[in-house]
Motif scaffolding. Sequence first.
Motif, PDB file in Angstrom:
ATOM      1  N   THR A 231      41.900 -49.275 -78.487  1.00 13.61           N
ATOM      2  CA  THR A 231      40.980 -49.394 -79.616  1.00 13.61           C
ATOM      3  C   THR A 231      41.645 -48.952 -80.909  1.00 13.61           C
ATOM      4  O   THR A 231      41.465 -49.579 -81.965  1.00 13.61           O
ATOM      5  CB  THR A 231      39.718 -48.550 -79.364  1.00 13.61           C
ATOM      6  N   LEU A 232      42.425 -47.871 -80.839  1.00 14.32           N
ATOM      7  CA  LEU A 232      43.102 -47.379 -82.037  1.00 14.32           C
ATOM      8  C   LEU A 232      44.008 -48.447 -82.628  1.00 14.32           C
ATOM      9  O   LEU A 232      44.011 -48.674 -83.846  1.00 14.32           O
ATOM     10  CB  LEU A 232      43.917 -46.129 -81.689  1.00 14.32           C
ATOM     11  N   VAL A 233      44.773 -49.108 -81.788  1.00 14.92           N
ATOM     12  CA  VAL A 233      45.670 -50.158 -82.277  1.00 14.92           C
ATOM     13  C   VAL A 233      44.867 -51.266 -82.949  1.00 14.92           C
ATOM     14  O   VAL A 233      45.213 -51.732 -84.048  1.00 14.92           O
ATOM     15  CB  VAL A 233      46.519 -50.724 -81.119  1.00 14.92           C
ATOM     16  N   ARG A 234      43.788 -51.698 -82.313  1.00 18.22           N
ATOM     17  CA  ARG A 234      42.976 -52.789 -82.889  1.00 18.22           C
ATOM     18  C   ARG A 234      42.365 -52.377 -84.225  1.00 18.22           C
ATOM     19  O   ARG A 234      42.289 -53.186 -85.162  1.00 18.22           O
ATOM     20  CB  ARG A 234      41.879 -53.193 -81.908  1.00 18.22           C
ATOM     21  N   VAL A 235      41.930 -51.110 -84.332  1.00 15.04           N
ATOM     22  CA  VAL A 235      41.326 -50.644 -85.580  1.00 15.04           C
ATOM     23  C   VAL A 235      42.368 -50.599 -86.698  1.00 15.04           C
ATOM     24  O   VAL A 235      42.083 -50.948 -87.846  1.00 15.04           O
ATOM     25  CB  VAL A 235      40.669 -49.262 -85.364  1.00 15.04           C
ATOM     26  N   PHE A 236      43.583 -50.180 -86.358  1.00 11.01           N
ATOM     27  CA  PHE A 236      44.669 -50.227 -87.347  1.00 11.01           C
ATOM     28  C   PHE A 236      44.914 -51.664 -87.791  1.00 11.01           C
ATOM     29  O   PHE A 236      45.012 -51.959 -88.990  1.00 11.01           O
ATOM     30  CB  PHE A 236      45.960 -49.663 -86.740  1.00 11.01           C
ATOM     31  N   GLN A 237      45.058 -52.558 -86.849  1.00  8.88           N
ATOM     32  CA  GLN A 237      45.413 -53.942 -87.156  1.00  8.88           C
ATOM     33  C   GLN A 237      44.403 -54.621 -88.064  1.00  8.88           C
ATOM     34  O   GLN A 237      44.768 -55.462 -88.897  1.00  8.88           O
ATOM     35  CB  GLN A 237      45.541 -54.733 -85.855  1.00  8.88           C
ATOM     36  N   ALA A 238      43.133 -54.269 -87.928  1.00  8.77           N
ATOM     37  CA  ALA A 238      42.075 -54.977 -88.655  1.00  8.77           C
ATOM     38  C   ALA A 238      41.759 -54.372 -90.019  1.00  8.77           C
ATOM     39  O   ALA A 238      40.920 -54.901 -90.752  1.00  8.77           O
ATOM     40  CB  ALA A 238      40.802 -55.017 -87.796  1.00  8.77           C
ATOM     41  N   ALA A 239      42.419 -53.267 -90.382  1.00  8.68           N
ATOM     42  CA  ALA A 239      42.142 -52.622 -91.663  1.00  8.68           C
ATOM     43  C   ALA A 239      42.712 -53.433 -92.824  1.00  8.68           C
ATOM     44  O   ALA A 239      43.769 -54.054 -92.714  1.00  8.68           O
ATOM     45  CB  ALA A 239      42.722 -51.211 -91.674  1.00  8.68           C
ATOM     46  N   GLN A 240      41.999 -53.416 -93.954  1.00  9.77           N
ATOM     47  CA  GLN A 240      42.538 -54.022 -95.176  1.00  9.77           C
ATOM     48  C   GLN A 240      43.621 -53.148 -95.786  1.00  9.77           C
ATOM     49  O   GLN A 240      44.616 -53.646 -96.306  1.00  9.77           O
ATOM     50  CB  GLN A 240      41.418 -54.218 -96.200  1.00  9.77           C
ATOM     51  N   LEU A 241      43.403 -51.857 -95.726  1.00 11.33           N
ATOM     52  CA  LEU A 241      44.397 -50.912 -96.213  1.00 11.33           C
ATOM     53  C   LEU A 241      44.159 -49.559 -95.553  1.00 11.33           C
ATOM     54  O   LEU A 241      43.089 -49.289 -95.019  1.00 11.33           O
ATOM     55  CB  LEU A 241      44.371 -50.800 -97.740  1.00 11.33           C
ATOM     56  N   PHE A 242      45.189 -48.718 -95.593  1.00  5.62           N
ATOM     57  CA  PHE A 242      45.141 -47.423 -94.929  1.00  5.62           C
ATOM     58  C   PHE A 242      45.403 -46.332 -95.948  1.00  5.62           C
ATOM     59  O   PHE A 242      46.312 -46.447 -96.782  1.00  5.62           O
ATOM     60  CB  PHE A 242      46.212 -47.378 -93.826  1.00  5.62           C
ATOM     61  N   VAL A 243      44.618 -45.245 -95.903  1.00  6.24           N
ATOM     62  CA  VAL A 243      44.784 -44.145 -96.853  1.00  6.24           C
ATOM     63  C   VAL A 243      45.066 -42.855 -96.089  1.00  6.24           C
ATOM     64  O   VAL A 243      44.447 -42.579 -95.059  1.00  6.24           O
ATOM     65  CB  VAL A 243      43.546 -43.978 -97.753  1.00  6.24           C
TER      66      VAL A 243
END
Length: 391
Positions: free
Chosen positions: A279-291
Amino acid sequence: MSAPNPSPPSVISAADPARPTVGVDLRALVPTLTGIGVYTRSILLEMTKLGGFGFRGLAHRPLREAEALVAAGIETEADPAPLGVIWQQLKLPKRLDRGDLDLFWSPLMTLPMRCPVPAVATVHDLTALLMPETHRFKVRWSIFPFLRSSLERADRLIAVSQATAADLAFHFPQVAKKIRVVLSGVDPEFVPGTPQSIAATRLELGAPGGYILYAGTLEPRKNLSTVLDAWEGLRADDATLPPLVLVGPYGWGSRVLMRRIESLAPLGVKVLGHVDRETLVRVFQAAQLFVYPSFYEGFGLPPAEAMACGVPTVVSNVSSLPEVVGDAGLQIDPTDPGALAEAIRKLLESPGLRQDLRGRSLERVARFRWERTAAEMEDVFREAMSGDVDK
């Protein structure tokens, strides 16, 4: 000499007399895995592929996520103790006395006061010294009394970044010659997602248009208040602002933070808590940007994981984060919510910039691979076993 542990190892394998055996402190794999646990497991799995060393994992309780280590042929032992530090200081030296281990590695910075074999310790950061208020009393109690002696006793010290190495050398100049920088890696499952999987994940999270992501422990040291300030300010000006998704468990001193996050939930702040690896990988992949505007990081694994997924990243311009992100992300003053808000706005409004950072990220993160980390670790282990502690 202590009696053998009555419970058998998780795996019984024939020892290779020509191959040194390393005892490893696996206490970071006893609770739910966080950064140091991931670091330890990933390095061990990669080093077993190289075959230069055998490994025996040691801890005070059974490991929570040991299947991969067992499958790789790594033997594990659990010698029960009420606290990890009691095991480390009272039981571990007796275990090391048995004479079947050629080297001891602590990924948790400290060593037993009596360590009868050559030893290597990994130093991720010096927050216990520089920011003690960000740690529970139990953590401070398990580190402070042993930190200086551990650093001095170790035959080699591994710093996970140049920033951590500089902190070590500044605060403990007597150990500077023993420091070796070995950068951490990113697990291979962190890769860009497909358009189909990204759309599905966003739909699951109730953010079909995308979201802003933070991943890590939810605690003051990670500077979540600045993230919330920046997001709330942008949201006040634009009700269509993408939701803010927070992934990770609540940490030390986070009660006030928790109440604020709960108050912002109706506006679009979503807390997923601890999630499994897939799930963590999928949530990273689907983000528009990361802060990730953390006040202090020894390495900063989450930004590296975001970059590996091709996600534009905004980080603090302090500690190791500029070293990790370089020109593949935006850097801001962590004390300035306005600067973070401006960086978020800039990325949301500039598809070309997001695409440029995506390409830079994928190129830069190629240097953070566990295969490279493992090979450099082998070199450090051999140095430590050479007996020459002055070089």
